[in-house]
Design a protein around this motif. Structure first.
Motif, PDB file in Angstrom:
ATOM      1  N   GLY A 154       0.755  -1.159   0.032  1.00 49.38           N
ATOM      2  CA  GLY A 154      -0.099  -0.508   0.087  1.00 49.38           C
ATOM      3  C   GLY A 154       0.882   1.238  -0.277  1.00 49.38           C
ATOM      4  N   LEU A 155       2.215   0.791   0.026  1.00 51.44           N
ATOM      5  CA  LEU A 155       2.839   2.620   0.276  1.00 51.44           C
ATOM      6  C   LEU A 155       3.839   2.274  -0.805  1.00 51.44           C
ATOM      7  N   ILE A 156       4.079   1.487  -0.894  1.00 45.29           N
ATOM      8  CA  ILE A 156       5.110   0.725  -2.243  1.00 45.29           C
ATOM      9  C   ILE A 156       4.651   0.289  -3.577  1.00 45.29           C
ATOM     10  N   THR A 157       4.473  -1.193  -2.990  1.00 45.97           N
ATOM     11  CA  THR A 157       4.011  -1.927  -3.666  1.00 45.97           C
ATOM     12  C   THR A 157       2.373  -2.225  -3.756  1.00 45.97           C
ATOM     13  N   ILE A 158       1.945  -2.374  -5.031  1.00 45.49           N
ATOM     14  CA  ILE A 158       0.629  -2.838  -5.297  1.00 45.49           C
ATOM     15  C   ILE A 158       0.393  -4.615  -5.843  1.00 45.49           C
ATOM     16  N   PRO A 159       0.018  -5.249  -3.971  1.00 44.88           N
ATOM     17  CA  PRO A 159      -0.435  -6.971  -4.148  1.00 44.88           C
ATOM     18  C   PRO A 159      -1.386  -7.171  -5.073  1.00 44.88           C
ATOM     19  N   GLY A 160      -1.410  -8.430  -5.337  1.00 49.24           N
ATOM     20  CA  GLY A 160      -2.001  -9.233  -6.535  1.00 49.24           C
ATOM     21  C   GLY A 160      -3.361  -9.309  -6.385  1.00 49.24           C
ATOM     22  N   ALA A 161      -3.717  -9.399  -4.890  1.00 47.59           N
ATOM     23  CA  ALA A 161      -4.815  -9.359  -5.160  1.00 47.59           C
ATOM     24  C   ALA A 161      -6.373  -8.115  -4.903  1.00 47.59           C
ATOM     25  N   MET A 162      -5.018  -6.423  -4.406  1.00 45.27           N
ATOM     26  CA  MET A 162      -5.555  -5.094  -5.180  1.00 45.27           C
ATOM     27  C   MET A 162      -5.867  -5.344  -6.478  1.00 45.27           C
ATOM     28  N   SER A 163      -4.084  -5.339  -7.261  1.00 45.68           N
ATOM     29  CA  SER A 163      -4.614  -5.145  -8.669  1.00 45.68           C
ATOM     30  C   SER A 163      -5.387  -5.566  -9.106  1.00 45.68           C
ATOM     31  N   GLY A 164      -6.270  -7.045  -9.215  1.00 50.30           N
ATOM     32  CA  GLY A 164      -6.623  -7.841  -9.730  1.00 50.30           C
ATOM     33  C   GLY A 164      -8.629  -7.160  -9.827  1.00 50.30           C
ATOM     34  N   GLN A 165      -8.111  -6.809  -8.735  1.00 52.30           N
ATOM     35  CA  GLN A 165      -9.903  -6.176  -8.655  1.00 52.30           C
ATOM     36  C   GLN A 165     -10.122  -4.955  -9.487  1.00 52.30           C
ATOM     37  N   ILE A 166      -8.525  -3.902  -9.051  1.00 48.90           N
ATOM     38  CA  ILE A 166      -8.469  -2.296  -9.473  1.00 48.90           C
ATOM     39  C   ILE A 166      -8.913  -3.000 -11.686  1.00 48.90           C
ATOM     40  N   LEU A 167      -7.926  -3.864 -11.703  1.00 48.37           N
ATOM     41  CA  LEU A 167      -7.969  -4.094 -13.008  1.00 48.37           C
ATOM     42  C   LEU A 167      -8.916  -4.939 -13.454  1.00 48.37           C
ATOM     43  N   GLY A 168     -10.146  -5.699 -12.680  1.00 48.98           N
ATOM     44  CA  GLY A 168     -10.955  -6.162 -13.240  1.00 48.98           C
ATOM     45  C   GLY A 168     -12.229  -4.866 -13.277  1.00 48.98           C
ATOM     46  N   GLY A 169     -12.006  -3.519 -13.055  1.00 51.40           N
ATOM     47  CA  GLY A 169     -13.265  -2.892 -12.951  1.00 51.40           C
ATOM     48  C   GLY A 169     -13.962  -2.417 -11.439  1.00 51.40           C
ATOM     49  N   GLY A 170     -13.578  -3.640 -10.354  1.00 53.15           N
ATOM     50  CA  GLY A 170     -13.995  -2.905  -9.185  1.00 53.15           C
ATOM     51  C   GLY A 170     -13.494  -1.560  -8.658  1.00 53.15           C
ATOM     52  N   SER A 171     -14.213  -2.122  -7.607  1.00 50.76           N
ATOM     53  CA  SER A 171     -13.757  -0.267  -6.184  1.00 50.76           C
ATOM     54  C   SER A 171     -12.791  -0.281  -5.668  1.00 50.76           C
ATOM     55  N   ILE A 172     -12.034   1.013  -5.877  1.00 50.02           N
ATOM     56  CA  ILE A 172     -10.064   0.783  -5.093  1.00 50.02           C
ATOM     57  C   ILE A 172     -10.863   1.223  -4.134  1.00 50.02           C
ATOM     58  N   MET A 173     -11.447   1.259  -3.052  1.00 51.47           N
ATOM     59  CA  MET A 173     -11.230   1.706  -2.327  1.00 51.47           C
ATOM     60  C   MET A 173     -12.028  -0.188  -1.432  1.00 51.47           C
ATOM     61  N   ASN A 174     -13.185  -0.475  -2.202  1.00 53.69           N
ATOM     62  CA  ASN A 174     -13.293  -1.936  -1.591  1.00 53.69           C
ATOM     63  C   ASN A 174     -12.113  -2.719  -2.151  1.00 53.69           C
ATOM     64  N   ALA A 175     -11.261  -2.390  -3.408  1.00 55.38           N
ATOM     65  CA  ALA A 175     -10.755  -3.440  -3.328  1.00 55.38           C
ATOM     66  C   ALA A 175      -9.280  -2.904  -2.182  1.00 55.38           C
ATOM     67  N   VAL A 176      -8.758  -1.954  -1.918  1.00 49.48           N
ATOM     68  CA  VAL A 176      -7.784  -1.230  -0.545  1.00 49.48           C
ATOM     69  C   VAL A 176      -8.768  -2.780   0.244  1.00 49.48           C
TER      70      VAL A 176
END
Length: 255
Positions: A154-176
């Motif tokens: 969350g500070l340096i890297t964006i991990p896989g589960a969060m990246s997957g939801q963002i790339l899938g068009g999901g809400s950024i806050m829900n992904a976080v």
């Protein structure tokens, strides 16, 4: 794996979900014991590495998986396959590596510090007091990658589960939020698994009479065929010995 998951997701049967979960835990335990660990723990007629890793993995993964999906994610039907199985897969992916490091570090330290442990035992220390330094170092080394990962997510890297939801068009806050839950679940699962497996190691390396048993440590990879042989030999010996005991009990002392 994709074909199997597709069938399980469509069935939506909790029995199939638990069966799939135990299959993943079994495969993860096999990977940890037979591919990632260069040391083995056992005796003349039994192998202790796989049972300890399997029980530790099953306990930590199922407990944290159920608590996390039911309460942290607030899912009443926590067993839903599209939610529970991917979560368990994420937990197992990191827990297996941490447990392998914990086993190897614990067994290596026991061999290197055997004189120190025996000195503690000779002065009246219990097996937990004598093995405390070994256990602390093994847990620290095993948990270090997980702790380092938590410090940069969350500070340096964006991990896989969060990246997957963002790339899938999901809400950024829900992904976080989902990534935060997964991160804490992974840390909790890894810590429980490492603590359990280190406990098993110390428990078997220092027996109930407070004696160090270095002969139970073997510097070779565990072998599935050797474990199967130990299993059948142990069962046969137990049954044969029980029959002999029954014969001795029924034999009169005076004829």
């Amino acid at each position: 794996m994709g074909q199997v998951l597709d069938s399980v997701f469509k069935a939506k049967n909790p029995v199939l979900v638990m069966l799939m979960t135990f299959t993943l835990i079994f495969l993860s335990s096999c990977e940890t014991v037979y591919n990632k660990s260069d040391w083995s723990l056992g005796g003349m007629k039994k192998e202790l590495t796989f049972p300890s890793v399997f029980l530790s993995t099953a306990f930590s993964t199922i407990l944290i998986g159920v608590l996390g999906t039911r309460f942290a994610m607030n899912e009443h039907h926590f067993w839903r396959p599209e939610l529970f199985i991917p979560t368990v897969g994420l937990l197992l992916g990191i827990t297996a590596g941490g447990m392998a490091v914990g086993i190897s570090s614990c067994l290596t330290k026991v061999g290197q510090q055997s004189d120190q442990i025996e000195t503690y035992l000779s002065f009246g220390a219990s097996r937990w007091e004598a093995g405390k330094t070994v256990a602390i170092e093994a847990i620290r080394v095993a948990m270090l990658p997980t702790i380092n990962q938590m410090s940069v997510i969350g500070l340096i890297t964006i991990p896989g589960a969060m990246s997957g939801q963002i790339l899938g068009g999901g809400s950024i806050m829900n992904a976080v939020r989902y990534q935060q839950i997964i991160t804490f679940m992974v840390s909790a699962t890894t810590s429980l698994g490492v603590l359990s497996v280190v406990y098993y190691c110390i428990h078997h390396l220092i027996d109930t009479k407070h004696r160090l048993r270095p002969e139970r440590v073997h510097q070779y990879k565990a072998n599935v065929f050797r474990d199967i042989k130990f299993l059948f030999v142990g069962v046969y010996s137990e049954l044969f010995q029980r029959q002999e005991d029954l014969v001795d009990e029924n034999t009169p002392l005076i004829r």
